[in-house]
Design a protein around this motif. Structure first.
Motif, PDB file in Angstrom:
ATOM      1  N   LYS A  76       0.704  -0.845   0.167  1.00 32.54           N
ATOM      2  CA  LYS A  76       0.276   0.100   0.096  1.00 32.54           C
ATOM      3  C   LYS A  76       1.321   1.274   0.356  1.00 32.54           C
ATOM      4  CE  LYS A  76      -0.502   0.181   5.331  1.00 32.54           C
ATOM      5  NZ  LYS A  76      -1.514   0.325   6.140  1.00 32.54           N
ATOM      6  N   THR A  77       2.474   1.197   0.164  1.00 30.00           N
ATOM      7  CA  THR A  77       3.451   2.392   0.260  1.00 30.00           C
ATOM      8  C   THR A  77       3.814   2.970  -1.050  1.00 30.00           C
ATOM      9  OG1 THR A  77       5.164   0.759   1.007  1.00 30.00           O
ATOM     10  CG2 THR A  77       3.498   1.712   2.810  1.00 30.00           C
ATOM     11  N   SER A  78       2.813   1.373  -1.810  1.00 26.51           N
ATOM     12  CA  SER A  78       3.936   2.136  -3.629  1.00 26.51           C
ATOM     13  C   SER A  78       3.169   2.816  -4.198  1.00 26.51           C
ATOM     14  CB  SER A  78       4.175   0.723  -3.963  1.00 26.51           C
ATOM     15  OG  SER A  78       5.601  -0.119  -3.316  1.00 26.51           O
ATOM     16  N   PHE A  79       3.175   3.209  -4.779  1.00 24.91           N
ATOM     17  CA  PHE A  79       2.594   4.049  -5.764  1.00 24.91           C
ATOM     18  C   PHE A  79       2.544   3.565  -7.081  1.00 24.91           C
ATOM     19  CE2 PHE A  79       1.146   7.551  -8.310  1.00 24.91           C
ATOM     20  CZ  PHE A  79       0.141   7.879  -8.253  1.00 24.91           C
ATOM     21  N   ILE A  80       1.165   3.148  -7.850  1.00 27.17           N
ATOM     22  CA  ILE A  80       1.498   2.923 -10.252  1.00 27.17           C
ATOM     23  C   ILE A  80       0.866   3.924 -10.274  1.00 27.17           C
ATOM     24  CG2 ILE A  80       0.679   1.283 -11.303  1.00 27.17           C
ATOM     25  CD1 ILE A  80       2.188  -0.188  -8.850  1.00 27.17           C
ATOM     26  N   SER A  81       1.426   4.527 -11.488  1.00 25.31           N
ATOM     27  CA  SER A  81       1.211   5.630 -11.619  1.00 25.31           C
ATOM     28  C   SER A  81       0.151   5.240 -13.159  1.00 25.31           C
ATOM     29  CB  SER A  81       2.054   7.011 -12.644  1.00 25.31           C
ATOM     30  OG  SER A  81       2.830   7.532 -12.065  1.00 25.31           O
ATOM     31  N   GLN A  82      -0.864   6.870 -13.136  1.00 22.53           N
ATOM     32  CA  GLN A  82      -1.466   6.759 -14.606  1.00 22.53           C
ATOM     33  C   GLN A  82      -1.468   5.892 -15.862  1.00 22.53           C
ATOM     34  OE1 GLN A  82      -1.135   9.223 -12.591  1.00 22.53           O
ATOM     35  NE2 GLN A  82      -2.649  10.663 -12.093  1.00 22.53           N
ATOM     36  N   PHE A  83      -1.749   5.275 -15.666  1.00 26.53           N
ATOM     37  CA  PHE A  83      -2.043   4.966 -17.836  1.00 26.53           C
ATOM     38  C   PHE A  83      -0.532   3.798 -17.615  1.00 26.53           C
ATOM     39  CE2 PHE A  83      -2.184   9.497 -17.816  1.00 26.53           C
ATOM     40  CZ  PHE A  83      -4.117   9.625 -18.629  1.00 26.53           C
ATOM     41  N   SER A  84       0.109   3.041 -16.143  1.00 27.44           N
ATOM     42  CA  SER A  84       0.698   1.884 -16.372  1.00 27.44           C
ATOM     43  C   SER A  84      -0.214   1.098 -15.635  1.00 27.44           C
ATOM     44  CB  SER A  84       1.339   2.018 -15.002  1.00 27.44           C
ATOM     45  OG  SER A  84       2.336   3.554 -15.386  1.00 27.44           O
ATOM     46  N   SER A  85       0.710  -0.608 -16.264  1.00 28.65           N
ATOM     47  CA  SER A  85      -0.039  -1.563 -16.086  1.00 28.65           C
ATOM     48  C   SER A  85       0.033  -2.912 -15.869  1.00 28.65           C
ATOM     49  CB  SER A  85      -1.229  -1.956 -18.007  1.00 28.65           C
ATOM     50  OG  SER A  85       0.735  -2.577 -18.478  1.00 28.65           O
ATOM     51  N   VAL A  86      -0.011  -3.277 -14.270  1.00 32.34           N
ATOM     52  CA  VAL A  86       0.761  -4.134 -14.017  1.00 32.34           C
ATOM     53  C   VAL A  86      -0.847  -5.916 -14.012  1.00 32.34           C
ATOM     54  CG1 VAL A  86       1.358  -5.281 -11.575  1.00 32.34           C
ATOM     55  CG2 VAL A  86       1.092  -2.693 -12.134  1.00 32.34           C
ATOM     56  N   ILE A  87       0.086  -6.619 -14.516  1.00 35.75           N
ATOM     57  CA  ILE A  87      -0.804  -8.016 -14.784  1.00 35.75           C
ATOM     58  C   ILE A  87       0.183  -9.465 -14.442  1.00 35.75           C
ATOM     59  CG2 ILE A  87      -1.247  -9.999 -16.702  1.00 35.75           C
ATOM     60  CD1 ILE A  87      -1.764  -6.577 -18.197  1.00 35.75           C
ATOM     61  N   GLY A  88      -0.734 -10.077 -13.757  1.00 37.22           N
ATOM     62  CA  GLY A  88      -0.109 -11.162 -13.097  1.00 37.22           C
ATOM     63  C   GLY A  88       1.000 -11.085 -12.007  1.00 37.22           C
ATOM     64  N   ASP A  89       1.153 -12.027 -11.772  1.00 34.35           N
ATOM     65  CA  ASP A  89       2.313 -12.483 -10.395  1.00 34.35           C
ATOM     66  C   ASP A  89       3.077 -11.351 -10.312  1.00 34.35           C
ATOM     67  OD1 ASP A  89       3.167 -14.061  -8.458  1.00 34.35           O
ATOM     68  OD2 ASP A  89       2.807 -15.600  -9.100  1.00 34.35           O
ATOM     69  N   VAL A  90       3.179 -10.383  -9.400  1.00 29.33           N
ATOM     70  CA  VAL A  90       4.008 -10.026  -9.273  1.00 29.33           C
ATOM     71  C   VAL A  90       3.472  -9.482  -7.689  1.00 29.33           C
ATOM     72  CG1 VAL A  90       4.995  -6.817 -10.051  1.00 29.33           C
ATOM     73  CG2 VAL A  90       3.512  -8.489 -11.607  1.00 29.33           C
ATOM     74  N   ILE A  91       4.820  -9.234  -7.142  1.00 33.40           N
ATOM     75  CA  ILE A  91       4.670  -8.618  -6.002  1.00 33.40           C
ATOM     76  C   ILE A  91       5.956  -6.983  -5.799  1.00 33.40           C
ATOM     77  CG2 ILE A  91       6.434  -9.126  -3.658  1.00 33.40           C
ATOM     78  CD1 ILE A  91       5.999 -12.687  -4.274  1.00 33.40           C
ATOM     79  N   THR A 104       6.666 -16.003 -15.735  1.00 34.44           N
ATOM     80  CA  THR A 104       6.239 -15.775 -14.210  1.00 34.44           C
ATOM     81  C   THR A 104       6.855 -16.635 -13.022  1.00 34.44           C
ATOM     82  OG1 THR A 104       4.002 -15.640 -13.194  1.00 34.44           O
ATOM     83  CG2 THR A 104       4.583 -16.951 -14.316  1.00 34.44           C
ATOM     84  N   PRO A 105       7.047 -15.699 -11.463  1.00 32.75           N
ATOM     85  CA  PRO A 105       6.775 -14.589 -11.846  1.00 32.75           C
ATOM     86  C   PRO A 105       7.775 -13.306 -11.300  1.00 32.75           C
ATOM     87  CG  PRO A 105       7.320 -15.467  -9.567  1.00 32.75           C
ATOM     88  CD  PRO A 105       8.034 -16.338 -10.649  1.00 32.75           C
ATOM     89  N   PHE A 106       7.309 -12.134 -11.242  1.00 32.75           N
ATOM     90  CA  PHE A 106       8.174 -10.940 -11.158  1.00 32.75           C
ATOM     91  C   PHE A 106       8.475 -10.095  -9.604  1.00 32.75           C
ATOM     92  CE2 PHE A 106       6.481  -9.003 -15.150  1.00 32.75           C
ATOM     93  CZ  PHE A 106       7.313 -10.002 -16.047  1.00 32.75           C
ATOM     94  N   TYR A 107       9.236 -10.229  -8.836  1.00 31.36           N
ATOM     95  CA  TYR A 107       9.731  -9.358  -7.956  1.00 31.36           C
ATOM     96  C   TYR A 107      10.007  -8.236  -8.070  1.00 31.36           C
ATOM     97  CZ  TYR A 107      11.105  -8.991  -2.857  1.00 31.36           C
ATOM     98  OH  TYR A 107      11.578  -7.910  -1.634  1.00 31.36           O
ATOM     99  N   ILE A 108       9.986  -6.844  -7.421  1.00 27.06           N
ATOM    100  CA  ILE A 108       9.876  -5.910  -7.626  1.00 27.06           C
ATOM    101  C   ILE A 108      10.755  -5.215  -5.497  1.00 27.06           C
ATOM    102  CG2 ILE A 108       9.884  -3.367  -8.177  1.00 27.06           C
ATOM    103  CD1 ILE A 108       7.763  -4.514 -10.193  1.00 27.06           C
ATOM    104  N   GLY A 109      11.701  -4.996  -5.484  1.00 32.43           N
ATOM    105  CA  GLY A 109      11.862  -4.434  -4.167  1.00 32.43           C
ATOM    106  C   GLY A 109      11.532  -3.585  -3.648  1.00 32.43           C
TER     107      GLY A 109
END
Length: 221
Positions: free
Chosen positions: A37-52, A71-76
């Motif tokens: 919840k502390t992260s921010f995904i900007s407008q017009f971007s996409s996040v699809i599937g098994d992504v942490i 898959t999967p993706f991990y973003i620290g």
């Protein structure tokens, strides 16, 4: 004014597209992204599937994070993906980290600059900088490395920690990877400053756009 109706300050703010992967013969189970919840995904971007996506990640406009094949993706934590970045991966090709394997693994405090392509299988270690229009595909990049603008890293190479990839370089053999010099001081300072700036964005954008958003995609009061 739009159609005689006064616009609120949020009326033109769109939601990002966040979705589970589609059901396919090669990915028959849907997985929804897990975004702190502390992260921010900007407008017009996409996040699809098994992504942490971990704490305080900033995803700028027009970013595609698409875990519908590899898959999967991990973003620290504290990582930032700047405008136009693409993350995608090849089916059934992964890199290992600890006791798990990933199509793409991005460590903590990684910067992926404007229009860079990161394509799995790929591992990028903590505090690494990936420059504008760079390509990292089928590679392992050690902690604290600096990949300059328009560079290409591929062919299963392993880049040791704290290595500098010059602008436009093609590192497509282990011999080339082993010959890389250490990151110069000015590049380290530049990467640090980019991190400092981008780590402020998630909380600031949450305040700017607020928490109330409609399912239609518009932010609302």
């Amino acid at each position: 004014m739009v159609g005689g109706k006064k616009e609120s300050k949020h009326d033109c703010c769109f939601e990002p597209f966040i979705s589970p992967n589609p059901v396919t013969s090669f990915n028959p189970v849907q997985h929804y992204p897990k975004i702190d919840k502390t992260s921010f995904i900007s407008q017009f971007s996409s996040v699809i599937g098994d992504v942490i996506i971990r704490n305080n990640v900033y995803v700028a406009p027009n970013v595609s994070i698409r875990a519908d094949e590899g898959t999967p993706f991990y973003i620290g934590t504290n990582t930032n993906l700047q405008d136009g970045v693409i993350l995608h991966g090849l089916l059934n090709r992964r890199v290992s980290f600890g006791d798990k394997s990933y199509s793409i693994y991005l460590g903590n405090e990684v910067t992926i600059a404007h229009k860079a392509l990161v394509h799995g299988p790929c591992f990028i270690g903590d505090k690494t900088f990936v420059g504008f229009d760079a390509i990292v595909y089928n590679a392992i990049v050690g902690k604290g490395s600096f990949i300059s603008n328009n560079a290409v890293i591929t062919n299963g190479v392993r880049i040791a920690p704290n290595r500098f990839v010059p602008p436009g370089a093609h590192i497509d053999s282990q011999e080339k990877a082993d010959a890389l010099s250490k990151v110069p001081r000015d590049s380290k300072e530049f990467a640090y400053e980019v991190q400092r700036v981008n780590q402020e964005f998630p909380a600031s954008y949450h305040i700017l756009f607020g928490k109330n958003r409609c399912s239609c995609g518009f932010a609302c009061d």
